[in-house]
Scaffold this motif. Structure first.
Motif, PDB file in Angstrom:
ATOM      1  N   VAL A 175       0.863  -1.181   0.000  1.00  0.00           N
ATOM      2  CA  VAL A 175       0.000   0.000   0.000  1.00  0.00           C
ATOM      3  C   VAL A 175       0.902   1.235   0.000  1.00  0.00           C
ATOM      4  O   VAL A 175       1.744   1.401   0.892  1.00  0.00           O
ATOM      5  CB  VAL A 175      -0.948   0.034   1.211  1.00  0.00           C
ATOM      6  N   VAL A 176       0.775   2.031  -1.033  1.00  0.00           N
ATOM      7  CA  VAL A 176       1.577   3.254  -1.147  1.00  0.00           C
ATOM      8  C   VAL A 176       0.687   4.438  -0.784  1.00  0.00           C
ATOM      9  O   VAL A 176      -0.418   4.568  -1.317  1.00  0.00           O
ATOM     10  CB  VAL A 176       2.131   3.418  -2.585  1.00  0.00           C
ATOM     11  N   LYS A 177       1.165   5.244   0.159  1.00  0.00           N
ATOM     12  CA  LYS A 177       0.380   6.407   0.588  1.00  0.00           C
ATOM     13  C   LYS A 177       1.083   7.688   0.131  1.00  0.00           C
ATOM     14  O   LYS A 177       2.287   7.851   0.365  1.00  0.00           O
ATOM     15  CB  LYS A 177       0.218   6.423   2.102  1.00  0.00           C
ATOM     16  N   ILE A 178       0.322   8.525  -0.507  1.00  0.00           N
ATOM     17  CA  ILE A 178       0.871   9.800  -0.997  1.00  0.00           C
ATOM     18  C   ILE A 178       0.120  10.911  -0.291  1.00  0.00           C
ATOM     19  O   ILE A 178      -1.104  11.032  -0.408  1.00  0.00           O
ATOM     20  CB  ILE A 178       0.711   9.922  -2.532  1.00  0.00           C
ATOM     21  N   ASP A 179       0.871  11.702   0.445  1.00  0.00           N
ATOM     22  CA  ASP A 179       0.266  12.677   1.351  1.00  0.00           C
ATOM     23  C   ASP A 179      -0.542  13.736   0.603  1.00  0.00           C
ATOM     24  O   ASP A 179      -1.689  14.014   0.922  1.00  0.00           O
ATOM     25  CB  ASP A 179       1.396  13.333   2.155  1.00  0.00           C
ATOM     26  N   ARG A 180       0.095  14.365  -0.429  1.00  0.00           N
ATOM     27  CA  ARG A 180      -0.536  15.532  -1.051  1.00  0.00           C
ATOM     28  C   ARG A 180       0.078  15.767  -2.420  1.00  0.00           C
ATOM     29  O   ARG A 180       1.297  15.716  -2.573  1.00  0.00           O
ATOM     30  CB  ARG A 180      -0.280  16.741  -0.144  1.00  0.00           C
ATOM     31  N   PHE A 788      14.945  23.955  -7.846  1.00  0.00           N
ATOM     32  CA  PHE A 788      15.961  24.384  -6.878  1.00  0.00           C
ATOM     33  C   PHE A 788      15.496  24.029  -5.459  1.00  0.00           C
ATOM     34  O   PHE A 788      16.254  23.447  -4.672  1.00  0.00           O
ATOM     35  CB  PHE A 788      16.161  25.900  -7.036  1.00  0.00           C
ATOM     36  N   ASP A 789      14.251  24.367  -5.152  1.00  0.00           N
ATOM     37  CA  ASP A 789      13.707  24.069  -3.817  1.00  0.00           C
ATOM     38  C   ASP A 789      13.593  22.563  -3.588  1.00  0.00           C
ATOM     39  O   ASP A 789      13.862  22.077  -2.493  1.00  0.00           O
ATOM     40  CB  ASP A 789      12.322  24.707  -3.640  1.00  0.00           C
ATOM     41  N   MET A 790      13.186  21.830  -4.618  1.00  0.00           N
ATOM     42  CA  MET A 790      13.044  20.372  -4.467  1.00  0.00           C
ATOM     43  C   MET A 790      14.373  19.734  -4.086  1.00  0.00           C
ATOM     44  O   MET A 790      14.434  18.876  -3.210  1.00  0.00           O
ATOM     45  CB  MET A 790      12.590  19.744  -5.793  1.00  0.00           C
ATOM     46  N   ILE A 791      15.434  20.182  -4.768  1.00  0.00           N
ATOM     47  CA  ILE A 791      16.747  19.576  -4.516  1.00  0.00           C
ATOM     48  C   ILE A 791      17.222  19.926  -3.106  1.00  0.00           C
ATOM     49  O   ILE A 791      17.801  19.095  -2.415  1.00  0.00           O
ATOM     50  CB  ILE A 791      17.773  20.040  -5.575  1.00  0.00           C
ATOM     51  N   ARG A 792      16.930  21.147  -2.674  1.00  0.00           N
ATOM     52  CA  ARG A 792      17.393  21.555  -1.351  1.00  0.00           C
ATOM     53  C   ARG A 792      16.532  21.025  -0.212  1.00  0.00           C
ATOM     54  O   ARG A 792      16.991  20.922   0.924  1.00  0.00           O
ATOM     55  CB  ARG A 792      17.500  23.072  -1.273  1.00  0.00           C
ATOM     56  N   ASN A 793      15.295  20.721  -0.521  1.00  0.00           N
ATOM     57  CA  ASN A 793      14.397  20.210   0.531  1.00  0.00           C
ATOM     58  C   ASN A 793      13.788  18.886   0.093  1.00  0.00           C
ATOM     59  O   ASN A 793      12.603  18.833  -0.247  1.00  0.00           O
ATOM     60  CB  ASN A 793      13.280  21.217   0.813  1.00  0.00           C
ATOM     61  N   PRO A 794      14.577  17.825   0.087  1.00  0.00           N
ATOM     62  CA  PRO A 794      14.044  16.534  -0.373  1.00  0.00           C
ATOM     63  C   PRO A 794      12.835  16.146   0.489  1.00  0.00           C
ATOM     64  O   PRO A 794      12.859  16.290   1.702  1.00  0.00           O
ATOM     65  CB  PRO A 794      15.207  15.565  -0.159  1.00  0.00           C
ATOM     66  N   ASN A 795      11.792  15.657  -0.155  1.00  0.00           N
ATOM     67  CA  ASN A 795      10.522  15.472   0.551  1.00  0.00           C
ATOM     68  C   ASN A 795      10.093  14.025   0.665  1.00  0.00           C
ATOM     69  O   ASN A 795       9.001  13.734   1.131  1.00  0.00           O
ATOM     70  CB  ASN A 795       9.430  16.253  -0.202  1.00  0.00           C
ATOM     71  N   ARG A 796      10.953  13.108   0.198  1.00  0.00           N
ATOM     72  CA  ARG A 796      10.485  11.728   0.071  1.00  0.00           C
ATOM     73  C   ARG A 796       9.994  11.169   1.413  1.00  0.00           C
ATOM     74  O   ARG A 796       9.015  10.422   1.467  1.00  0.00           O
ATOM     75  CB  ARG A 796      11.629  10.874  -0.479  1.00  0.00           C
ATOM     76  N   GLU A 797      10.674  11.553   2.495  1.00  0.00           N
ATOM     77  CA  GLU A 797      10.321  11.030   3.818  1.00  0.00           C
ATOM     78  C   GLU A 797       8.875  11.335   4.193  1.00  0.00           C
ATOM     79  O   GLU A 797       8.195  10.514   4.796  1.00  0.00           O
ATOM     80  CB  GLU A 797      11.244  11.651   4.882  1.00  0.00           C
ATOM     81  N   THR A 798       8.420  12.533   3.833  1.00  0.00           N
ATOM     82  CA  THR A 798       7.083  12.945   4.265  1.00  0.00           C
ATOM     83  C   THR A 798       6.041  12.787   3.162  1.00  0.00           C
ATOM     84  O   THR A 798       4.856  12.663   3.451  1.00  0.00           O
ATOM     85  CB  THR A 798       7.089  14.417   4.704  1.00  0.00           C
ATOM     86  N   ALA A 799       6.473  12.787   1.918  1.00  0.00           N
ATOM     87  CA  ALA A 799       5.500  12.807   0.814  1.00  0.00           C
ATOM     88  C   ALA A 799       4.895  11.439   0.558  1.00  0.00           C
ATOM     89  O   ALA A 799       3.761  11.331   0.089  1.00  0.00           O
ATOM     90  CB  ALA A 799       6.159  13.320  -0.458  1.00  0.00           C
ATOM     91  N   VAL A 800       5.660  10.400   0.864  1.00  0.00           N
ATOM     92  CA  VAL A 800       5.200   9.072   0.461  1.00  0.00           C
ATOM     93  C   VAL A 800       5.615   8.029   1.501  1.00  0.00           C
ATOM     94  O   VAL A 800       6.651   8.182   2.159  1.00  0.00           O
ATOM     95  CB  VAL A 800       5.762   8.727  -0.948  1.00  0.00           C
ATOM     96  N   SER A 801       4.770   7.033   1.672  1.00  0.00           N
ATOM     97  CA  SER A 801       5.170   5.906   2.513  1.00  0.00           C
ATOM     98  C   SER A 801       4.688   4.613   1.854  1.00  0.00           C
ATOM     99  O   SER A 801       3.690   4.623   1.118  1.00  0.00           O
ATOM    100  CB  SER A 801       4.588   6.040   3.916  1.00  0.00           C
ATOM    101  N   VAL A 802       5.428   3.540   2.113  1.00  0.00           N
ATOM    102  CA  VAL A 802       5.070   2.244   1.518  1.00  0.00           C
ATOM    103  C   VAL A 802       4.910   1.227   2.633  1.00  0.00           C
ATOM    104  O   VAL A 802       5.777   1.106   3.504  1.00  0.00           O
ATOM    105  CB  VAL A 802       6.169   1.762   0.541  1.00  0.00           C
ATOM    106  N   ASP A 803       3.782   0.555   2.599  1.00  0.00           N
ATOM    107  CA  ASP A 803       3.528  -0.487   3.585  1.00  0.00           C
ATOM    108  C   ASP A 803       3.446  -1.805   2.820  1.00  0.00           C
ATOM    109  O   ASP A 803       2.495  -2.059   2.100  1.00  0.00           O
ATOM    110  CB  ASP A 803       2.192  -0.140   4.283  1.00  0.00           C
ATOM    111  N   SER A 804       4.513  -2.613   2.946  1.00  0.00           N
ATOM    112  CA  SER A 804       4.531  -3.898   2.219  1.00  0.00           C
ATOM    113  C   SER A 804       4.311  -5.037   3.187  1.00  0.00           C
ATOM    114  O   SER A 804       4.834  -5.024   4.295  1.00  0.00           O
ATOM    115  CB  SER A 804       5.875  -4.073   1.498  1.00  0.00           C
ATOM    116  N   ARG A 805       3.518  -5.997   2.734  1.00  0.00           N
ATOM    117  CA  ARG A 805       3.241  -7.140   3.623  1.00  0.00           C
ATOM    118  C   ARG A 805       3.806  -8.413   3.063  1.00  0.00           C
ATOM    119  O   ARG A 805       4.009  -8.537   1.874  1.00  0.00           O
ATOM    120  CB  ARG A 805       1.732  -7.318   3.806  1.00  0.00           C
TER     121      ARG A 805
END
Lengths: 805, 297
Positions: A175-180, A788-805
């Motif tokens: 299950v992949v969750k995408i915050d926004r 420029f902002d994306m590279i300086r503020n990587p968002n992967r930690e908060t933008a997406v999560s993966v729940d694998s079973r």
């Protein structure tokens, strides 16, 4: 000999490249007045009073209009939405409150445009600035109301649910969750701005020359707005310099010109929009936010379910909305075969420019969302983007979607193969991997797009069950003029798509003559008989509705000509062949020298009918045909039904390299493969694909309507908004496949709206380039400052999560 | 869009222009190529009572060299500078002239008008600051020459007095063996640069004997990047030294956040452009022909 399928040179271009086109602003005339519109400098403000005395005193001013005049002479425009939304009061001028920056507050008609503007500066408006609501989430809190009388900012809410979503999530391997996610505001900025000339005649009729691209609809809105019967309104168009849907709503300005004409005793009044007015207040594309997205996938990376909440920001007035809250569901699951979907769609008004249909209207927002979902899942699960698509593409056609839409035909894997070949996939994959090893940001993005065309207006009933709209139609009249010339009139009102050319090709094939022998009357005129309520150029449909009408009219004309020629030649109809002889277009008794040309037939019907001796009374050689696609009214409760007839597709691949020094997204290679079924004119199709692609690249990296928190539009000139130009345009490798539609007589599908294709393609490419740096692309606007902002503020930690079973 | 009504006057000579502007007073504006002024008038950001058209004044559109200096008439258009031998001989001038807006603007816009607009996003003030140029003015009190860095006092403000006009620009002919570069980053032709950097280097081998750096679109006026110059002057150019200079330039810049980007983004661009400029100038010092100008999105 078939003319359809040939790159016939566009008939329109002869006049257009010589500067002999007739655009609305070209219309001049003795005694014409010019309208200037005074606009609100504030996004949200109470209008305490308007003093027009100084303006009215200026010599040369014919009249000044304010909210009082519209209240006195007009009724609010019909609203499409249900419930409270139907109570929104939309007039051509603000009354007690201005609801967005640029909203018309007063108008001056004067002898010259200069004088009108001078007078406009003398109007004194006393405003109290109010707090503005500038984003959809705040709007839904209802603390600041845009329309006080409806008590809410929410204009629509509905849940689109199909399959067994909860079970699919219970069974999921991942299950992949995408915050926004967020799709930004932009528009297609047609070369020609809005314009109108109106005359309220002494007979109490109103004549418009305008560039509205859905005149059948405009007439239905204008008449009640101006308190006139529909037949009292004549709408004409001629050459139109691009519309992209944007000009559908310019009836509010048409009414203002009409009102000024009425107040000045029937003088003609012209209004011609300037570019800043266009950017500020002519209509923006829909802005959408996607919250709490969850994606269920099986162990192989096949997407089995999606649930999400979508919030659409429609600006200050609903106008064509909340139709976008249904239109998106034409492509609900995009090109993918998942069957379990739950999307809650909510729309709200804000103190921004109203949205209007814009190239790819409401579908590109959904397609961008789906493509983001696919690429985010692919990256997070380590599946290459091409493989991810092949696992999930729909492959069997016709295909009924979970919500009852029927995809007519297509071959997405084949398009992917062709795009890969065009772009030189293997070479760029090697380049990317090498560059990555050296720490550079290179990405390859794929975007799959559907251009759903010929819509079923019955979908409007999903949005509001009380709307008396369904199906679709287009009309064509074909006749022989006195000299036998073939004259075709269309209801389509083109804005640069080459309808004169394509229609000539169809007629030429049907009558076995040369397209040069066919005159297609351009533009639209409600005083002619060639229109129905659906007439216009929108929703990618000309090749289906327009050309089917032409084709049908040709059949009727041929039947009449055969009857008449058989009578004149004393031959049997079966022995007649159509063609061109020494005396022009003719019908000939096969294998003989007995023939009758079009002039002779037309002359008998029009000038010499006693020869007929009472025979063939129904033959007029002037026939009308209305094409109706085979639609049913959708099931409104279940939100189920076929919403569009054809599904053209685009498959784009972009290779980008991001310069770490400037954050510039350099497009190293770009391929665009199109499938619009049977192609009528390859050159026109190629041109439309190219134009749509360039629009989309501009939208992805250059063009954005940005507001500050008080509601000032920060991008209201071309120097700030920066539409894409030739210096920003990469070489585009173009390819085409044809999967003929089984639902149109000619196998064609409507096309030209693939404008969203590069937006998700570029989002995908940028994410591919930066995923290793911890970046998930969550916004459709990927300009260098954003990157420029994306590279300086990587968002992967908060933008997406993966729940694998 | 239509300007507010104004009276139009055509001056036949510098003296006549000065007299007209002086006589009319506050409400008068001098019109050259019109590429900045007419835009302001059309949106009614400015409503002068009178325009004095300088365009027909003879002999203000020439480019002359001699006595160790180069002099460009105020009415010389960007396009004619771009086409001139000067742009070949001193490539930094061509970098600038070729990069301004689009063909239409370059054909009408003048170097004098560009400098007088006092707009920090205009290219010429920054380029001319790099070349240590003087602005030649003439007014009711006679002639004077003002360094370009002092000529533009503040945002959209110059030292020009009532009735005073710019007649030309001059700068010392760059020393043999020295070379420069003017590099910018912008969205598209009709847009102003997001940032730009002018840089003129005098080298002896890899040693920087002298340098001058100016930054455009980086503050209320063009900024003379003295800190960056100090990092380079008298030093051997190594990657480290250049990086320090670029950092110093970015630090000295005073960019303002707008639609072109955030302050941080613009500082980062200046850092990049200084490095690029040094690279190009070094190659040109070594006799190489290098084509540069603005980089577009």
């Amino acid at each position: 000999m078939s003319w359809v399928g040939k790159s016939l040179r566009r008939k329109e271009d002869d006049r257009l490249v010589r500067g002999h086109g007739l655009f609305t602003d070209d219309e001049l005339g003795e005694g014409m007045l010019h309208l200037y519109i005074l606009r609100s400098p504030y996004a949200h403000a109470r209008i305490n009073s308007i003093d027009t005395s100084a303006a009215e005193a200026l010599p040369g001013v014919a009249c000044v209009l304010t909210g009082k005049d519209v209240l006195e002479h007009c009724d609010p425009y019909m609203q499409l939405g249900p419930g409270p939304t139907a109570e929104i009061l939309d007039y051509s001028l603000a009354r007690d409150k201005a609801l967005y920056q640029g909203e018309p507050v007063a108008a001056v008609a004067a002898e010259t445009p200069q004088l009108a503007m001078d007078a406009g500066q003398l109007i004194d408006v006393d405003y109290d600035m109010l707090d503005a609501v500038m984003d959809v989430e705040t709007a839904l809190e209802n603390e600041i109301l845009v329309h006080d009388n409806i008590g809410t900012n929410q204009t629509w809410n509905g849940v689109y649910e199909y399959g067994d979503v909860d079970q699919a999530f219970a069974d999921a391997a991942h299950v992949v969750k995408i915050d926004r996610l967020h799709f930004h505001r932009y528009s297609s900025t047609p070369l020609e701005n809005n314009a109108c000339v109106a005359e309220w005649t002494r007979h109490g009729e109103v004549e418009f020359l305008c560039n509205n691209n859905f005149a059948g609809f405009a007439k239905q809105l204008l008449a009640p707005g101006l308190r006139l019967p529909i037949e009292k309104i004549r709408v004409r168009t001629f050459d139109v310099g691009g519309a992209f849907g944007n000009k559908i709503w310019n009836y509010v300005y048409m009414a203002l010109c009409a009102l000024a004409s009425k107040k000045t005793g029937g003088r003609r009044v012209k209004w011609s929009e300037i570019r800043t007015e266009h950017l500020l207040a002519s209509g923006h594309g829909n802005e959408r936010t996607y919250l709490d997205t969850e994606v269920a996938l099986d162990g192989d990376g096949v997407i089995t379910a999606i649930r999400s909440r979508h919030l659409d920001d429609c600006g200050a007035y609903t106008r064509y909305e909340p139709l976008g809250c249904v239109i998106f569901s034409q492509v609900l699951a995009a090109t993918y075969k998942l069957r379990n979907i739950r999307i809650e769609m909510t729309q709200a008004v804000t103190n921004k420019c109203p949205v209007v249909p814009n190239r790819g209207y409401s579908r590109m927002q959904q397609l961008w969302f789906m493509e983001r979902v696919v690429d985010i899942c692919a990256h997070e699960l380590g599946i290459p983007a091409d493989e991810m698509r092949l696992k999930n593409y729909i492959t069997d056609f016709p295909y009924e979607t979970p919500n009852g839409c029927v995809y007519d035909s297509g071959d997405y894997p084949k398009m992917l193969d062709m795009a890969k070949e065009l772009v030189e996939w293997d070479k760029w994959v090697a380049y990317r991997d090498e560059a990555r090893a050296a720490g550079r940001h290179v990405g390859i993005g794929i975007g799959t797009t559907l251009d759903s065309g010929t819509n079923n207006f019955g979908q409007a009933q999903i949005m509001n069950p009380y709307l008396p709209f369904s199906g679709n139609a287009e009309a064509c009249i074909i006749r022989l003029d006195f000299d036998g010339a073939v004259v075709v009139t269309l209801g389509t009102g083109p804005s640069g798509q080459g309808h004169e050319t394509s229609a000539s090709q169809v007629v030429a094939d049907e009558l076995n003559i040369d397209p040069a022998m066919v005159t297609v009357r351009s533009g639209f005129d409600t005083n002619w008989n060639t229109f129905v309520g659906h007439s216009g150029s929108y929703a990618s449909q000309f090749a289906v509705t327009g050309l089917s009408a032409v084709h049908g009219a040709c059949q009727k004309l041929k039947a009449e000509m055969r009857q008449l020629a058989a009578f004149m030649l004393e031959a049997s109809e079966e022995d007649l062949v159509l063609g061109v002889g020494d005396e022009g277009p003719e019908l000939r008794v096969k294998g003989t020298d007995k023939f009758v040309n079009y002039w002779a037939m037309s002359n008998i019907v029009n000038n010499n009918n006693a020869v007929l001796q009472g025979e063939l009374p129904d033959v007029t050689l002037n026939v009308r045909h209305v094409y109706r696609p085979p639609f049913k009214v959708p099931d409104v409760e279940k939100k189920f039904g076929n919403l569009t007839l054809t599904y053209a597709a685009q498959l784009h691949i972009a290779v980008v390299e991001i310069d770490p020094a400037t954050s510039r997204v350099e497009i190293k290679a770009y391929a665009a493969v199109d499938d619009c079924g049977t192609v009528i004119n390859p050159q026109i199709a190629h041109g439309q694909v190219h134009g749509a692609t360039v629009h989309g690249i501009g939208a992805a990296i250059m063009e954005s309507f940005d507001y500050d928190e008080t509601g000032n539009l920060l991008t209201s000139t071309f120097s700030d908004y920066c539409p894409i130009t030739s210096v920003n345009t990469p070489d585009i490798a173009y390819g085409n496949i044809e999967t003929p539609s089984p639902f149109s007589y000619n196998g064609a599908k409507g096309m030209g709206e693939g404008g969203g294709a590069p937006v998700h393609t570029m989002s995908a490419a940028v994410q591919d380039a930066l995923h290793g740096a911890g970046v998930i692309v969550t916004d459709s606007f990927t300009s260098p400052p954003r990157v420029f902002d994306m590279i300086r503020n990587p968002n992967r930690e908060t933008a997406v999560s993966v729940d694998s079973r | 869009m239509y300007p507010a009504p104004f009276r139009y006057h055509r001056a036949g000579s510098v003296a006549e222009a000065i007299r007209m502007l002086g006589d009319i007073g506050e409400g008068a504006r001098a019109l050259a190529g019109g590429q900045s002024l007419l835009v302001l008038l059309k949106v009614r950001f400015d409503e002068p009572t009178d325009l004095v058209d300088l365009a027909r004044i003879p002999d203000l559109d020439t480019i002359d060299q001699g006595n160790g200096e180069i002099r460009i008439g105020a009415l010389t258009t960007h396009a004619s500078i771009a086409r001139s031998e000067l742009s070949t001989a001193i490539p930094i001038v061509g970098d600038c002239a070729n990069g301004i807006a689009d063909n239409q603007v370059r054909s009408r816009g003048t170097i004098g008008g560009n400098v007088c607009s006092g707009d920090p996003s205009c290219d010429w003030p920054t380029l001319l600051a790099t070349l240590d140029a003087q602005v030649h003015c003439e007014g009711p009190d006679g002639k004077r020459a003002v360094p370009v860095t002092e000529f533009v006092e503040d945002l959209y403000a110059t030292v020009l007095g009532q009735g005073e006009i710019v007649t030309g620009i001059s700068f010392p002919t760059p020393a043999v063996g020295s070379a420069g570069a003017y590099v910018g980053f912008k969205r598209c032709a009709p847009a102003y640069p997001t940032s730009s950097v002018g840089l003129q280097l005098a080298l002896n081998g890899d040693d920087c004997e002298d340098v001058r750096i100016a930054l455009g679109s980086s503050g209320l006026t063009s900024i003379h990047a003295t800190d960056a110059e100090a990092e380079l002057r008298g030093k051997t150019l190594t990657d480290d030294v250049i990086a320090k200079a670029a950092e110093a330039a970015a630090a000295q810049a005073e960019p303002i956040e707008d639609q072109r980007g955030s302050e941080d983004f613009k500082r980062s661009l200046i850092d990049t452009l200084v490095k690029r400029g040094v690279g190009v100038a070094r190659r040109r010092c070594a006799g190489e022909t290098v084509e540069v100008s603005h980089e577009y999105y």
